[in-house]
Design an enzyme around this catalytic site. Structure first.
Site, PDB file in Angstrom:
ATOM      1  N   CYS A  94     -38.467 -39.227   8.690  1.00  0.00           N
ATOM      2  CA  CYS A  94     -39.457 -38.485   9.497  1.00  0.00           C
ATOM      3  C   CYS A  94     -41.579 -39.337   9.577  1.00  0.00           C
ATOM      4  CB  CYS A  94     -40.525 -37.532   8.622  1.00  0.00           C
ATOM      5  SG  CYS A  94     -41.363 -35.555   8.541  1.00  0.00           S
ATOM      6  N   SER A 125     -44.041 -38.146   8.558  1.00  0.00           N
ATOM      7  CA  SER A 125     -45.525 -38.208   8.205  1.00  0.00           C
ATOM      8  C   SER A 125     -45.365 -39.285   7.288  1.00  0.00           C
ATOM      9  CB  SER A 125     -44.961 -36.867   7.835  1.00  0.00           C
ATOM     10  OG  SER A 125     -45.208 -35.948   8.082  1.00  0.00           O
ATOM     11  N   HIS A 154     -47.407 -41.973   8.659  1.00  0.00           N
ATOM     12  CA  HIS A 154     -49.020 -41.751   8.552  1.00  0.00           C
ATOM     13  C   HIS A 154     -49.383 -42.490   6.974  1.00  0.00           C
ATOM     14  CE1 HIS A 154     -48.806 -39.080  12.801  1.00  0.00           C
ATOM     15  NE2 HIS A 154     -48.206 -38.615  11.441  1.00  0.00           N
ATOM     16  N   HIS A 195     -40.427 -37.348   2.125  1.00  0.00           N
ATOM     17  CA  HIS A 195     -40.631 -36.255   1.006  1.00  0.00           C
ATOM     18  C   HIS A 195     -39.365 -35.440   2.169  1.00  0.00           C
ATOM     19  CE1 HIS A 195     -42.155 -36.640   5.172  1.00  0.00           C
ATOM     20  NE2 HIS A 195     -41.915 -35.239   5.057  1.00  0.00           N
TER      21      HIS A 195
HETATM   22  N1  LIG Z   1     -47.485 -29.405  10.093  1.00  0.00           N
HETATM   23  C1  LIG Z   1     -46.015 -30.221  10.106  1.00  0.00           C
HETATM   24  O1  LIG Z   1     -45.634 -29.477   8.120  1.00  0.00           O
HETATM   25  C2  LIG Z   1     -45.064 -31.292   9.961  1.00  0.00           C
HETATM   26  C3  LIG Z   1     -43.550 -31.610   8.807  1.00  0.00           C
HETATM   27  C4  LIG Z   1     -43.558 -32.846   9.057  1.00  0.00           C
HETATM   28  C5  LIG Z   1     -44.106 -33.744  10.257  1.00  0.00           C
HETATM   29  N2  LIG Z   1     -44.916 -33.557  10.999  1.00  0.00           N
HETATM   30  C6  LIG Z   1     -45.305 -34.456  11.895  1.00  0.00           C
HETATM   31  O2  LIG Z   1     -45.110 -34.557  13.162  1.00  0.00           O
HETATM   32  C7  LIG Z   1     -45.237 -35.143  14.201  1.00  0.00           C
HETATM   33  C8  LIG Z   1     -43.963 -35.114  14.592  1.00  0.00           C
HETATM   34  O3  LIG Z   1     -42.758 -35.731  13.600  1.00  0.00           O
HETATM   35  P1  LIG Z   1     -41.315 -36.516  14.079  1.00  0.00           P
HETATM   36  O4  LIG Z   1     -40.632 -36.994  13.092  1.00  0.00           O
HETATM   37  O5  LIG Z   1     -40.569 -35.411  14.338  1.00  0.00           O
HETATM   38  O6  LIG Z   1     -41.185 -37.763  14.836  1.00  0.00           O
HETATM   39  P2  LIG Z   1     -41.428 -38.544  16.070  1.00  0.00           P
HETATM   40  O7  LIG Z   1     -42.033 -39.781  16.159  1.00  0.00           O
HETATM   41  O8  LIG Z   1     -39.538 -38.454  15.495  1.00  0.00           O
HETATM   42  O9  LIG Z   1     -41.268 -38.117  17.202  1.00  0.00           O
HETATM   43  C9  LIG Z   1     -41.934 -38.072  18.124  1.00  0.00           C
HETATM   44  C10 LIG Z   1     -42.174 -38.133  19.918  1.00  0.00           C
HETATM   45  O10 LIG Z   1     -43.027 -37.672  20.392  1.00  0.00           O
HETATM   46  C11 LIG Z   1     -42.827 -38.791  21.430  1.00  0.00           C
HETATM   47  N3  LIG Z   1     -44.285 -38.140  22.155  1.00  0.00           N
HETATM   48  C12 LIG Z   1     -45.730 -39.356  21.585  1.00  0.00           C
HETATM   49  N4  LIG Z   1     -46.593 -39.158  21.627  1.00  0.00           N
HETATM   50  C13 LIG Z   1     -46.477 -38.166  23.072  1.00  0.00           C
HETATM   51  C14 LIG Z   1     -46.684 -37.032  24.420  1.00  0.00           C
HETATM   52  N5  LIG Z   1     -48.669 -37.738  24.254  1.00  0.00           N
HETATM   53  N6  LIG Z   1     -46.557 -36.633  24.886  1.00  0.00           N
HETATM   54  C15 LIG Z   1     -44.966 -36.335  24.920  1.00  0.00           C
HETATM   55  N7  LIG Z   1     -44.742 -36.728  23.969  1.00  0.00           N
HETATM   56  C16 LIG Z   1     -44.665 -37.777  23.544  1.00  0.00           C
HETATM   57  C17 LIG Z   1     -42.387 -38.836  21.004  1.00  0.00           C
HETATM   58  O11 LIG Z   1     -41.216 -40.438  21.987  1.00  0.00           O
HETATM   59  C18 LIG Z   1     -41.664 -39.155  20.271  1.00  0.00           C
HETATM   60  O12 LIG Z   1     -39.781 -38.914  20.838  1.00  0.00           O
HETATM   61  C19 LIG Z   1     -45.387 -36.084  13.261  1.00  0.00           C
HETATM   62  O13 LIG Z   1     -46.759 -35.549  13.583  1.00  0.00           O
HETATM   63  C20 LIG Z   1     -45.672 -36.110  11.757  1.00  0.00           C
HETATM   64  O14 LIG Z   1     -46.316 -36.121  10.937  1.00  0.00           O
HETATM   65  C21 LIG Z   1     -45.741 -32.192  10.697  1.00  0.00           C
HETATM   66 ZN   LIG Z   2     -41.808 -34.602   7.331  1.00  0.00          ZN
END
Ligand SMILES: NC(=O)c1ccc[n+]([C@@H]2O[C@H](COP(=O)([O-])OP(=O)(O)OC[C@H]3O[C@@H](n4cnc5c(N)ncnc54)[C@H](O)[C@@H]3O)[C@@H](O)[C@H]2O)c1
Ligand SMILES: [Zn+2]
Ligand SMILES: [Zn+2]
Length: 381
Positions: free
Chosen positions: A40, A42, A45, A73
């Site tokens: 993930c 996260s 980060h 996680h």
């Molecule tokens: N709130 C929560 O409980 C929670 C839980 C898990 C993950 N997250 C967060 O969610 C986010 C996404 O995680 P993920 O594992 O899917 O990440 P990832 O890296 O797999 O995917 C992110 C995607 O966003 C795209 N992207 C980046 N900047 C962009 C923009 N300006 N416009 C459009 N697309 C864009 C990238 O090309 C990529 O495909 C992270 O910040 C992660 O930490 C939050």
């Molecule tokens: Zn996660």
């Protein structure tokens, strides 16, 4: 016992796979043999420092150091041993990780908001949930474990409150995905945004989280699901998960959604880019129509306090901005529920896994995530 784990020693470093010493489970704790762990964003980060508590705050609140830290996680495994007093699982049970524990008793758990359980407060602090001491050690260091889990470890010891029993016949890779990415993305669209039949939904950022917001919006009956990502591979895959349209950027999405909705704009906008920066909110709120909802799911750098939101439009066009953790779902109800939809063929899980890696290949897996090659990469042990 000895086991192997991916350890992060500080911001900007690679994960180092090390042999570590693991203590047996104490009261209320469980020894789990991990079978699958998702890569993930996260955990990334922690590598970039975006989610590391800054030193001044750490000193102010007398918090211990973040590093060294075992990452991970998102995960699934099999219970090997239980400590005294454990009642919800027994050796041999298959379990999903839950990056928010659920005590079942706090104000939030007892009102159907397990994702806000008070015990989640210490997720990034060192030590076990119940007594703050560590079970994971290396060369005289106590190791912290990401979100009180540390799924990037062949074996880990966690609180009973951080794991959820699942049916034994389900593939543990699928169980693993549901434990964070699927629940968070699906719940962001279905639960937190409240997508209803006929809605126009925009999902910005199509990774492991955003793809599941796309599939959640489709399942909730959205009329339009517009997936936004600069990468063509992500946009193509989004169509297989239920997107009706795709565009490459927020800037492109604005005229596109204007035309598609005859100027009404989106009912729901879900923000799931890899990193949430304040300036992204300007476009996100332009995409959000009158009475619409913008859900911020992606994690922003911890010190980010400024954001480009037109407050006049927020009030006068009655828009709302909502945060969410774990897609505002209840781990104990929703992890089994999502898996039952997978069993019935309604939720795509296997298709989310682009590539699997060994624990030793973890840095390659994260490089592939940075390069945008994976919907989700998964470590299989
Ligand atoms: N709130 C929560 O409980 C929670 C839980 C898990 C993950 N997250 C967060 O969610 C986010 C996404 O995680 P993920 O594992 O899917 O990440 P990832 O890296 O797999 O995917 C992110 C995607 O966003 C795209 N992207 C980046 N900047 C962009 C923009 N300006 N416009 C459009 N697309 C864009 C990238 O090309 C990529 O495909 C992270 O910040 C992660 O930490 C939050
Ligand atoms: Zn996660
Ligand atoms: Zn609780």
């Amino acid at each position: 016992m000895k086991t192997r784990a991916a350890v992060l020693w500080g911001v900007g470093q690679d994960w180092k796979v090390e042999e570590i010493e693991l203590d047996p489970p104490k009261s209320g704790e469980v020894l789990v043999e991990m079978k699958a762990a998702g890569l993930c964003h996260s955990d990334e980060h922690m590598v970039t420092g975006d989610m590391v508590v800054p030193d001044d705050l750490r000193q102010l609140f007398e918090l211990p150091d973040t590093f060294p830290l075992i990452g991970g996680h998102e995960g699934a495994g099999i219970v090997v041993e239980v400590g005294p007093g454990v009642t919800s699982v027994k050796p041999g049970d298959h379990v999903s990780a839950s990056f928010i524990p659920s005590c079942g008793r706090c104000r939030y758990c007892s009102t159907g908001r397990q994702n806000l359980c008070d015990l989640g407060a210490g997720a990034l602090n060192r030590g076990q949930i119940l007594d703050n001491t560590s079970r994971h050690h290396l060369d005289g260091h106590d190791l912290a474990i990401m979100a009180k889990l540390g799924t990037f470890s062949q074996h880990t010891v966690v609180s009973e409150m951080s794991i959820i029993k699942v049916d034994d016949d389900l593939p543990l890779t699928a169980v693993c995905l549901v434990s964070c990415g699927v629940a968070t993305g699906w719940g962001s669209a279905v639960e937190r945004a409240g997508t209803a039949a006929g809605d126009t939904v925009v999902v910005v950022g199509i990774g492991g989280i955003g793809m599941n917001a796309v599939q959640g919006a489709r399942m909730a009956g959205a009329r339009h699901v517009i997936a936004v990502d600069p990468l063509e591979f992500k946009r193509e895959k989004a169509m297989e998960f239920g997107a009706t349209h795709t565009v490459a950027s927020i800037d492109e999405a604005i005229p596109f959604v204007t035309q598609l909705t005859w100027g009404q704009m989106a009912d729901r906008v879900i923000m799931t880019p890899g990193v949430m920066y304040g300036d992204l909110m300007k476009g996100a709120m332009t995409l959000t129509g009158k009475g619409g909802t913008c859900v911020v799911t992606a994690v922003a750098p911890m010190t980010q306090t400024e954001s480009a939101v037109n407050l006049f439009e927020l009030a006068m066009w009655q828009k709302e901005i909502k945060g969410t953790i774990f897609g505002s779902l209840n781990p104990r109800r929703d992890i089994p529920n999502l898996l039952s939809m997978y069993r019935e063929g309604q939720l795509k899980l296997d298709e989310l896994i682009t590539k699997t890696y060994s624990l030793d290949e973890i840095n390659d897996g994260y490089q592939d995530m940075r390069d945008g090659k994976n919907i989700r990469g998964v470590i299989t042990f």
